[in-house]
Design an enzyme around this catalytic site. Structure first.
Site, PDB file in Angstrom:
ATOM      1  N   LYS A 206     -16.372  77.055   7.909  1.00 11.64           N
ATOM      2  CA  LYS A 206     -15.309  77.961   7.706  1.00 11.64           C
ATOM      3  C   LYS A 206     -14.132  76.822   7.408  1.00 11.64           C
ATOM      4  O   LYS A 206     -13.267  76.952   6.548  1.00 11.64           O
ATOM      5  CB  LYS A 206     -15.190  79.021   8.645  1.00 11.64           C
ATOM      6  N   GLU A 212     -19.599  68.266  14.050  1.00  6.26           N
ATOM      7  CA  GLU A 212     -21.204  68.201  13.796  1.00  6.26           C
ATOM      8  C   GLU A 212     -21.681  68.385  12.310  1.00  6.26           C
ATOM      9  O   GLU A 212     -22.394  67.627  11.623  1.00  6.26           O
ATOM     10  CB  GLU A 212     -21.716  69.395  14.411  1.00  6.26           C
ATOM     11  N   GLY A 266     -15.941  83.323  12.064  1.00  5.97           N
ATOM     12  CA  GLY A 266     -17.287  82.467  11.928  1.00  5.97           C
ATOM     13  C   GLY A 266     -18.449  83.314  12.476  1.00  5.97           C
ATOM     14  O   GLY A 266     -19.637  83.324  11.673  1.00  5.97           O
ATOM     15  N   ARG A 267     -18.422  83.991  13.501  1.00  6.64           N
ATOM     16  CA  ARG A 267     -19.631  84.800  14.162  1.00  6.64           C
ATOM     17  C   ARG A 267     -20.071  85.995  13.258  1.00  6.64           C
ATOM     18  O   ARG A 267     -20.967  86.826  13.866  1.00  6.64           O
ATOM     19  CB  ARG A 267     -19.607  84.886  15.469  1.00  6.64           C
ATOM     20  N   GLU A 352     -19.080  84.377  22.652  1.00  7.92           N
ATOM     21  CA  GLU A 352     -17.873  83.781  22.056  1.00  7.92           C
ATOM     22  C   GLU A 352     -16.772  84.925  21.832  1.00  7.92           C
ATOM     23  O   GLU A 352     -15.490  84.668  22.018  1.00  7.92           O
ATOM     24  CB  GLU A 352     -18.322  82.928  20.746  1.00  7.92           C
ATOM     25  N   HIS A 383     -44.596  85.964  29.903  1.00  8.37           N
ATOM     26  CA  HIS A 383     -45.221  84.808  30.811  1.00  8.37           C
ATOM     27  C   HIS A 383     -44.172  83.682  31.023  1.00  8.37           C
ATOM     28  O   HIS A 383     -44.669  82.746  31.432  1.00  8.37           O
ATOM     29  CB  HIS A 383     -46.375  84.373  29.855  1.00  8.37           C
ATOM     30  N   LYS A 511     -13.984  70.216  22.293  1.00  8.29           N
ATOM     31  CA  LYS A 511     -13.923  69.406  21.138  1.00  8.29           C
ATOM     32  C   LYS A 511     -12.640  68.308  21.129  1.00  8.29           C
ATOM     33  O   LYS A 511     -13.058  67.216  20.587  1.00  8.29           O
ATOM     34  CB  LYS A 511     -13.367  70.273  19.867  1.00  8.29           C
TER      35      LYS A 511
HETATM   36  O1  F6P Z   1     -16.825  75.773  18.107  1.00 10.72           O
HETATM   37  C1  F6P Z   1     -16.983  77.278  17.851  1.00 10.72           C
HETATM   38  C2  F6P Z   1     -16.898  77.388  16.230  1.00 10.72           C
HETATM   39  O2  F6P Z   1     -15.311  77.340  15.987  1.00 10.72           O
HETATM   40  C3  F6P Z   1     -17.551  78.949  15.995  1.00 10.72           C
HETATM   41  O3  F6P Z   1     -16.321  80.021  16.175  1.00 10.72           O
HETATM   42  C4  F6P Z   1     -17.605  78.652  14.510  1.00 10.72           C
HETATM   43  O4  F6P Z   1     -18.841  79.681  14.272  1.00 10.72           O
HETATM   44  C5  F6P Z   1     -18.315  77.197  14.653  1.00 10.72           C
HETATM   45  O5  F6P Z   1     -17.563  76.648  15.466  1.00 10.72           O
HETATM   46  C6  F6P Z   1     -18.395  76.709  13.072  1.00 10.72           C
HETATM   47  O6  F6P Z   1     -17.177  76.427  12.750  1.00 10.72           O
HETATM   48  P1  F6P Z   1     -16.974  76.013  11.168  1.00 10.72           P
HETATM   49  O7  F6P Z   1     -17.787  77.231  10.373  1.00 10.72           O
HETATM   50  O8  F6P Z   1     -15.521  76.133  10.855  1.00 10.72           O
HETATM   51  O9  F6P Z   1     -17.835  74.844  10.767  1.00 10.72           O
END
Ligand code: F6P
Length: 549
Positions: A206, A212, A266-267, A352, A383, A511
């Protein structure tokens, strides 16, 4: 919101909670043969059974009164009207527009967003179909065989969960892969299992700043450039983001960039261009069926009175346990191996969204918020951790999910799967008393001393609550319905707790600190002065362990 009414509603629930202390779910069933009929509802293709809960009609009436006192009907209307419900980021939460297949306008941030939503959806689905038909090809001229989605959190969990859940609908000519972790093993192991020459990468972010995703995207790009040549990068990469300027700077071709908007969290973004990998996998028609499932539940949630409203009942039962009984966890157990990522998806959606300690006005919350969500597919969980669910000291409400028919599996297996699902909710509810255990052990021929020693270990207190969601088959439409049910449940709970379900400030500090520590970790001579002794000590230990390698 009327504060006096709200306080009265909480007080009435607290008094009722005391009345319910020793009431048994099994006794409710014994007293009323119609209990199941009265305590289930049909939500489009999903039947929601909430009869195995520690609730009576009075409980539900009091909970609905709480919801009304909290202003749920007004806040639901505000959500659908596109008001700036995400108050800390001054945004609407208009993910419902993405699954609007009608010609009804949907307003966010003061404008009808349907024209932009429809244009982008058309672009995404046309691209997905062109990949599926082999019209858009890899640099070698061969059709793509493998799709790697690079993203994390909401830019991973939605398509990864749905891609697996709907794998029987994915074209046999395509394989979907998902890389999220900055741990190089994620990308490395995935790349080891794909033919690079026919692999398409989708960078999903987003913000297009997430450490990452940017790290994995840069590594993937470098590998493609090295192995297939720099010119191949344009053919093998596309991107999804709200930050179109940043994507362009990464070097993605403009017709390979798919957008979405700030009013989509995002979620909550699986319905948007973030679902591109899923759309490639299952095709435009089935992706639209998935959207339709979400729209089905939007209509239900928006138009149904609170008393018969699925997401509202789900939310209120959750409130009952979290706030009146102090149950701190909630398990989600899909009896469907392909739904393995559904609990993880819900962890982000629920924790979240509602893992907050301050109300909309910034003051501390007055009630505990999101429970811990966890789960695994049944029967595997049985299990592993079900011992604790049956006999542990904490009570864990459970959501069971099951299809009447498998999508692609042996029918006999499915009968056993189904039997296990129902057996678990029955066992949790009914339990087994000491007298029943003693009789059973006597029949087995144990003597009195042996019975006395063993019997307490075999007692099940029972009275442990669960919901069951049942549907004919896990189709794209049903999955869309299930996801939207939980989305609106989360929103309803946020209204009761008076918190903002649409921001996530709690992820920021970690972060920031990771960015501060990264250069210290990369440079072994960098000073650790100013760090706490644990952090500095662990860095020193890491440097010692790395010496000479
Ligand atoms: O760290 C949490 C977050 O901001 C989430 O809310 C989001 O879904 C995820 O990181 C990834 O964010 P982006 O889509 O901006 O890479």
């Amino acid at each position: 919101m009327d504060q006096t009414k709200l306080t009265d509603a909480w007080d009435a629930l607290a008094a009722h909670r005391a009345e319910m202390e020793n009431q048994k779910i099994a006794d409710f069933f014994a007293a009323d043969p119609e209990r199941y009929a009265k305590f289930h509802i049909q939500l489009d293709d999903v039947l929601f059974d909430f009869s195995k809960h520690r609730v009576t009609r009075k409980t539900l009436d009091l909970l609905v009164a709480l919801a009304r006192a909290a202003g749920l009907e007004e806040k639901r209307a505000a959500l659908f009207a596109g008001d700036l419900v995400n108050v800390t980021e001054h945004r609407s939460a208009m993910h419902m527009a993405l699954r609007n297949l009608t010609d009804r306008p949907m307003i966010a941030e003061g404008r009808d967003v349907m024209p932009e939503v429809l244009a982008e959806r058309k672009k995404v689905l046309a691209f997905a179909e062109a990949i599926r038909k082999g019209e858009i090809k890899s640099a070698s001229g061969a059709p793509f065989t493998d799709i790697i989605n690079i993203g994390i959190g909401g830019s991973d969990l939605g398509p990864a969960m749905a891609g697996r859940a709907l794998s029987p609908f994915v074209s046999p000519k395509l394989k979907l892969h998902f890389v999220a972790n900055v741990d190089g093993a994620d990308l490395g192991d995935t790349l080891a299992g794909v033919p690079l020459a026919t692999t398409l990468f989708i960078i999903c972010s987003k913000t297009f700043t997430t450490l990452e995703t940017m790290t994995n995207a840069a590594s993937a790009r470098a590998i493609v450039a090295e192995k297939l040549g720099e010119a191949a990068v344009a053919d093998h990469f596309c991107a999804v983001s709200t930050a179109l300027d940043k994507v362009a700077a990464f070097g993605i071709k403009p017709d390979r960039i798919f957008g979405f908007w700030d009013y989509v969290g995002g979620r909550l973004s699986v319905w948007s261009s973030i679902g591109l990998s899923l759309a490639i996998g299952i095709g435009a028609e089935k992706f639209e069926k998935f959207l339709l499932g979400g729209q089905d539940i939007d209509t239900h949630f928006r138009e149904t009175p609170l008393e018969q409203n699925g997401p509202v009942i789900m939310a209120l039962i959750g409130i009952w346990y979290r706030n009146l009984w102090d149950y701190r966890t909630q398990a989600v157990i899909p009896y469907d191996q392909r739904m393995a990522r559904f609990p993880a998806y819900l962890q982000q959606l629920e924790m979240e969204s509602n893992g907050k300690s301050v109300r909309l006005n910034g003051e501390p919350v007055t009630h505990e918020t999101a429970p811990v969500i966890f789960g695994e597919p049944g029967t595997n969980g049985q299990h592993a951790f079900f011992q604790m669910l049956h006999q542990g000291t904490d009570i864990v409400p459970i959501d069971f999910l099951i299809a009447a028919q498998p999508n692609a599996a042996d029918a006999k297996h499915h009968q056993l799967l189904f039997a296990n699902c129902l057996a678990q909710s029955e066992a949790l509810m009914r339990g087994r008393s000491l007298a029943e255990v003693e009789t059973q052990l006597q029949k087995q021929g144990l003597d009195a001393a042996a019975i006395k020693a063993l019997a307490p270990h075999k007692v099940f207190a029972g009275n442990r609550p669960s919901s069951t969601f049942i549907y004919k088959k896990l189709s794209p439409r049903v999955l869309g319905q299930l996801i939207a049910l939980y989305e609106h449940k989360v929103f309803v709970q946020s209204v009761i707790w008076n918190i903002n379900a649409f921001d996530q400030w709690g992820v920021e500090l970690g972060k920031e600190l990771a960015l501060r520590l990264a250069p210290i970790i990369a440079d072994k001579s960098a000073s650790t002065a100013g760090l706490d002794s644990s952090t500095a000590g662990l860095i020193a230990e890491m440097r010692k362990l790395n010496k000479g390698s």
